[in-house]
Design a protein around this motif. Structure first.
Motif, PDB file in Angstrom:
ATOM      1  N   ASP A   1       0.812  -1.222   0.000  1.00 60.38           N
ATOM      2  CA  ASP A   1       0.000   0.000   0.000  1.00 60.38           C
ATOM      3  C   ASP A   1       0.847   1.274   0.000  1.00 60.38           C
ATOM      4  OD1 ASP A   1       0.963  -0.471   2.545  1.00 60.38           O
ATOM      5  OD2 ASP A   1      -0.799   0.358   3.541  1.00 60.38           O
ATOM      6  N   GLU A   2       2.170   1.146   0.102  1.00 54.76           N
ATOM      7  CA  GLU A   2       3.037   2.321   0.095  1.00 54.76           C
ATOM      8  C   GLU A   2       3.887   2.420  -1.174  1.00 54.76           C
ATOM      9  OE1 GLU A   2       5.339   2.461   3.665  1.00 54.76           O
ATOM     10  OE2 GLU A   2       3.606   2.108   4.965  1.00 54.76           O
ATOM     11  N   GLN A   3       3.754   1.442  -2.044  1.00 56.13           N
ATOM     12  CA  GLN A   3       4.625   1.412  -3.214  1.00 56.13           C
ATOM     13  C   GLN A   3       4.292   2.501  -4.225  1.00 56.13           C
ATOM     14  OE1 GLN A   3       4.731  -2.576  -4.810  1.00 56.13           O
ATOM     15  NE2 GLN A   3       5.448  -3.464  -2.876  1.00 56.13           N
ATOM     16  N   ARG A   4       3.033   2.820  -4.401  1.00 59.21           N
ATOM     17  CA  ARG A   4       2.661   3.859  -5.359  1.00 59.21           C
ATOM     18  C   ARG A   4       3.234   5.212  -4.940  1.00 59.21           C
ATOM     19  NH1 ARG A   4       1.604   4.806 -10.613  1.00 59.21           N
ATOM     20  NH2 ARG A   4       0.217   6.591 -10.907  1.00 59.21           N
ATOM     21  N   ALA A   5       3.148   5.520  -3.658  1.00 58.65           N
ATOM     22  CA  ALA A   5       3.698   6.787  -3.167  1.00 58.65           C
ATOM     23  C   ALA A   5       5.211   6.823  -3.353  1.00 58.65           C
ATOM     24  CB  ALA A   5       3.336   6.984  -1.698  1.00 58.65           C
ATOM     25  N   GLU A   6       5.882   5.690  -3.108  1.00 59.67           N
ATOM     26  CA  GLU A   6       7.334   5.628  -3.284  1.00 59.67           C
ATOM     27  C   GLU A   6       7.703   5.853  -4.748  1.00 59.67           C
ATOM     28  OE1 GLU A   6      11.328   5.125  -1.942  1.00 59.67           O
ATOM     29  OE2 GLU A   6       9.426   5.517  -0.914  1.00 59.67           O
ATOM     30  N   SER A   7       6.905   5.321  -5.663  1.00 60.53           N
ATOM     31  CA  SER A   7       7.160   5.528  -7.092  1.00 60.53           C
ATOM     32  C   SER A   7       7.151   7.008  -7.435  1.00 60.53           C
ATOM     33  CB  SER A   7       6.110   4.801  -7.935  1.00 60.53           C
ATOM     34  OG  SER A   7       6.212   3.402  -7.798  1.00 60.53           O
ATOM     35  N   ARG A   8       6.182   7.730  -6.911  1.00 59.30           N
ATOM     36  CA  ARG A   8       6.066   9.147  -7.216  1.00 59.30           C
ATOM     37  C   ARG A   8       7.212   9.952  -6.601  1.00 59.30           C
ATOM     38  NH1 ARG A   8       1.259   9.405  -9.866  1.00 59.30           N
ATOM     39  NH2 ARG A   8       1.656  11.602 -10.325  1.00 59.30           N
ATOM     40  N   VAL A   9       7.621   9.599  -5.411  1.00 60.83           N
ATOM     41  CA  VAL A   9       8.740  10.293  -4.770  1.00 60.83           C
ATOM     42  C   VAL A   9      10.019  10.090  -5.579  1.00 60.83           C
ATOM     43  CG1 VAL A   9      10.258  10.280  -2.754  1.00 60.83           C
ATOM     44  CG2 VAL A   9       7.794  10.287  -2.439  1.00 60.83           C
ATOM     45  N   LEU A  10      10.286   8.857  -5.985  1.00 58.37           N
ATOM     46  CA  LEU A  10      11.499   8.569  -6.745  1.00 58.37           C
ATOM     47  C   LEU A  10      11.509   9.317  -8.080  1.00 58.37           C
ATOM     48  CD1 LEU A  10      11.875   4.731  -6.105  1.00 58.37           C
ATOM     49  CD2 LEU A  10      13.295   6.564  -5.177  1.00 58.37           C
ATOM     50  N   ALA A  11      10.377   9.341  -8.772  1.00 62.16           N
ATOM     51  CA  ALA A  11      10.309  10.035 -10.056  1.00 62.16           C
ATOM     52  C   ALA A  11      10.476  11.544  -9.877  1.00 62.16           C
ATOM     53  CB  ALA A  11       8.986   9.725 -10.751  1.00 62.16           C
ATOM     54  N   ALA A  12       9.896  12.098  -8.824  1.00 65.79           N
ATOM     55  CA  ALA A  12      10.006  13.536  -8.569  1.00 65.79           C
ATOM     56  C   ALA A  12      11.443  13.926  -8.237  1.00 65.79           C
ATOM     57  CB  ALA A  12       9.070  13.937  -7.435  1.00 65.79           C
ATOM     58  N   ASP A  13      12.114  13.099  -7.433  1.00 58.69           N
ATOM     59  CA  ASP A  13      13.523  13.365  -7.111  1.00 58.69           C
ATOM     60  C   ASP A  13      14.392  13.295  -8.365  1.00 58.69           C
ATOM     61  OD1 ASP A  13      12.880  13.666  -4.464  1.00 58.69           O
ATOM     62  OD2 ASP A  13      13.605  11.697  -3.840  1.00 58.69           O
ATOM     63  N   LEU A  14      14.104  12.317  -9.234  1.00 59.17           N
ATOM     64  CA  LEU A  14      14.885  12.159 -10.457  1.00 59.17           C
ATOM     65  C   LEU A  14      14.692  13.353 -11.388  1.00 59.17           C
ATOM     66  CD1 LEU A  14      16.769  10.491 -12.220  1.00 59.17           C
ATOM     67  CD2 LEU A  14      14.777   9.236 -13.072  1.00 59.17           C
ATOM     68  N   ARG A  15      13.474  13.894 -11.471  1.00 60.27           N
ATOM     69  CA  ARG A  15      13.246  15.059 -12.327  1.00 60.27           C
ATOM     70  C   ARG A  15      14.057  16.256 -11.836  1.00 60.27           C
ATOM     71  NH1 ARG A  15       9.966  16.592 -16.279  1.00 60.27           N
ATOM     72  NH2 ARG A  15       8.620  14.760 -16.114  1.00 60.27           N
ATOM     73  N   ALA A  16      14.107  16.463 -10.517  1.00 58.88           N
ATOM     74  CA  ALA A  16      14.895  17.562  -9.971  1.00 58.88           C
ATOM     75  C   ALA A  16      16.372  17.388 -10.327  1.00 58.88           C
ATOM     76  CB  ALA A  16      14.716  17.644  -8.457  1.00 58.88           C
ATOM     77  N   ALA A  17      16.868  16.145 -10.241  1.00 62.10           N
ATOM     78  CA  ALA A  17      18.263  15.879 -10.574  1.00 62.10           C
ATOM     79  C   ALA A  17      18.523  16.123 -12.062  1.00 62.10           C
ATOM     80  CB  ALA A  17      18.622  14.440 -10.210  1.00 62.10           C
ATOM     81  N   LEU A  18      17.587  15.730 -12.917  1.00 57.82           N
ATOM     82  CA  LEU A  18      17.740  15.905 -14.358  1.00 57.82           C
ATOM     83  C   LEU A  18      17.896  17.379 -14.707  1.00 57.82           C
ATOM     84  CD1 LEU A  18      17.506  14.537 -17.256  1.00 57.82           C
ATOM     85  CD2 LEU A  18      15.104  15.238 -17.163  1.00 57.82           C
ATOM     86  N   VAL A  19      17.047  18.215 -14.145  1.00 54.94           N
ATOM     87  CA  VAL A  19      17.108  19.643 -14.436  1.00 54.94           C
ATOM     88  C   VAL A  19      18.390  20.252 -13.867  1.00 54.94           C
ATOM     89  CG1 VAL A  19      15.983  21.865 -14.031  1.00 54.94           C
ATOM     90  CG2 VAL A  19      14.603  19.835 -14.548  1.00 54.94           C
ATOM     91  N   ARG A  20      18.757  19.840 -12.669  1.00 61.35           N
ATOM     92  CA  ARG A  20      19.955  20.383 -12.019  1.00 61.35           C
ATOM     93  C   ARG A  20      21.215  20.034 -12.805  1.00 61.35           C
ATOM     94  NH1 ARG A  20      18.540  18.811  -7.372  1.00 61.35           N
ATOM     95  NH2 ARG A  20      19.582  16.790  -7.399  1.00 61.35           N
TER      96      ARG A  20
END
Length: 279
Positions: free
Chosen positions: A168-187
């Motif tokens: 029940d926590e995996q979907r939220a973890e997916s979104r956190v990981l993708a959001a962190d990766l987007r910040a890294a990509l732009v940086r």
């Protein structure tokens, strides 16, 4: 390759380190204040004979991979790492690729964490260094190669990577990981490694592609995680991220509240981890 200066530099940096600087106890009958050659070899995951050969000017030219391991073992700064590469006659890694070189500051902090899981990771989710408890809790990921070095890639492409998280926590973890990766990509701007990782994830994971299209962005921060371990059960931990100045690396520290079941399970995990390490 300047064998004489390389040998002198390695010896000087080894003797300047203290056992406590790298998480080694003082031991009994120690006659030198600095590290022993075999201790540096162990930290760099190389043979003691090969390291001794470098200090004795009789070893072959070390590879870039080996030099990076030595730079980490000796806690070299980026400037010292570049000097090491020059002495060895190898091309100096570009500074934007510094994710291969673990921050000495974060390593010093990691070395002092004995009773709580902690690991140094890049902003692409690549595990660079783990303490014993982190390996016992999450598994040993320091030596993975290619895209599989990234926990973001493993999360979206390897079903086993999710086994430690309640469903029940995996979907939220997916979104956190993708959001962190987007910040890294732009940086990172035009960094080809981050762009290649995102392209591969979009091609191989429909789930990632769907989340990525939402353009969510985030940076590592503190949050609570529930980790399911096959031998000690579910451990509820607070995760705190200490971010290096360049923001390309982070020290993730996982702590349990005092007196809780999670703390007792971490203590049990320490025993389990020591037993597994002996096998």
């Amino acid at each position: 390759m300047d064998r004489a200066q390389l040998a002198d530099f390695l010896r000087a940096r080894r003797e300047a380190l203290r056992p406590a600087d790298v998480g080694i106890g003082p031991g009994v009958g120690r006659r030198t204040a600095g590290l022993r050659p075999e201790e540096v070899a162990a930290l760099a995951t190389m043979s003691a004979d090969l390291y001794a050969g470098l200090e004795q000017q009789r070893a072959p030219q070390p590879s870039p991979v080996l030099l990076l391991s030595l730079a980490r073992a000796l806690r070299l700064t980026p400037d010292e790492r570049d000097h090491l590469f020059r002495l060895a006659g190898q091309r100096i890694p570009e500074r934007h690729a510094a994710s291969e070189h673990v921050s000495p500051t974060l390593l010093r902090m990691l070395d002092r964490l004995y009773d709580t899981p902690a690991q140094v990771m890049t902003d692409l989710g690549e595990t660079l260094a783990q303490n014993r408890l982190a390996r016992a809790l999450f598994g040993d990921f320091e030596h993975r190669t290619g895209a599989a070095r990234s926990d973001v890639y493993r999360w979206f492409t390897e079903p086993a990577a999710r086994s430690a998280y309640p469903p029940d926590e995996q979907r939220a973890e997916s979104r956190v990981l993708a959001a962190d990766l987007r910040a890294a990509l732009v940086r990172r701007g035009q960094d080809p490694r981050s762009r290649a990782l995102v392209a591969r994830l979009r091609a191989e994971s429909d789930e990632f592609a769907g989340i990525w299209a939402d353009h969510e962005v985030g940076v590592p921060g503190g949050r609570r995680k529930r980790i399911s371990h096959p031998e000690v059960g579910v451990v509820e931990l607070d995760c705190q991220a200490l971010i290096e100045e360049s923001r390309s690396q982070v020290l993730a520290v996982f702590t349990a509240a005092p007196g809780t079941q999670a703390q007792r399970r971490l203590e049990l995990l320490s025993v389990v981890g020591a037993r597994l390490a002996e096998r």
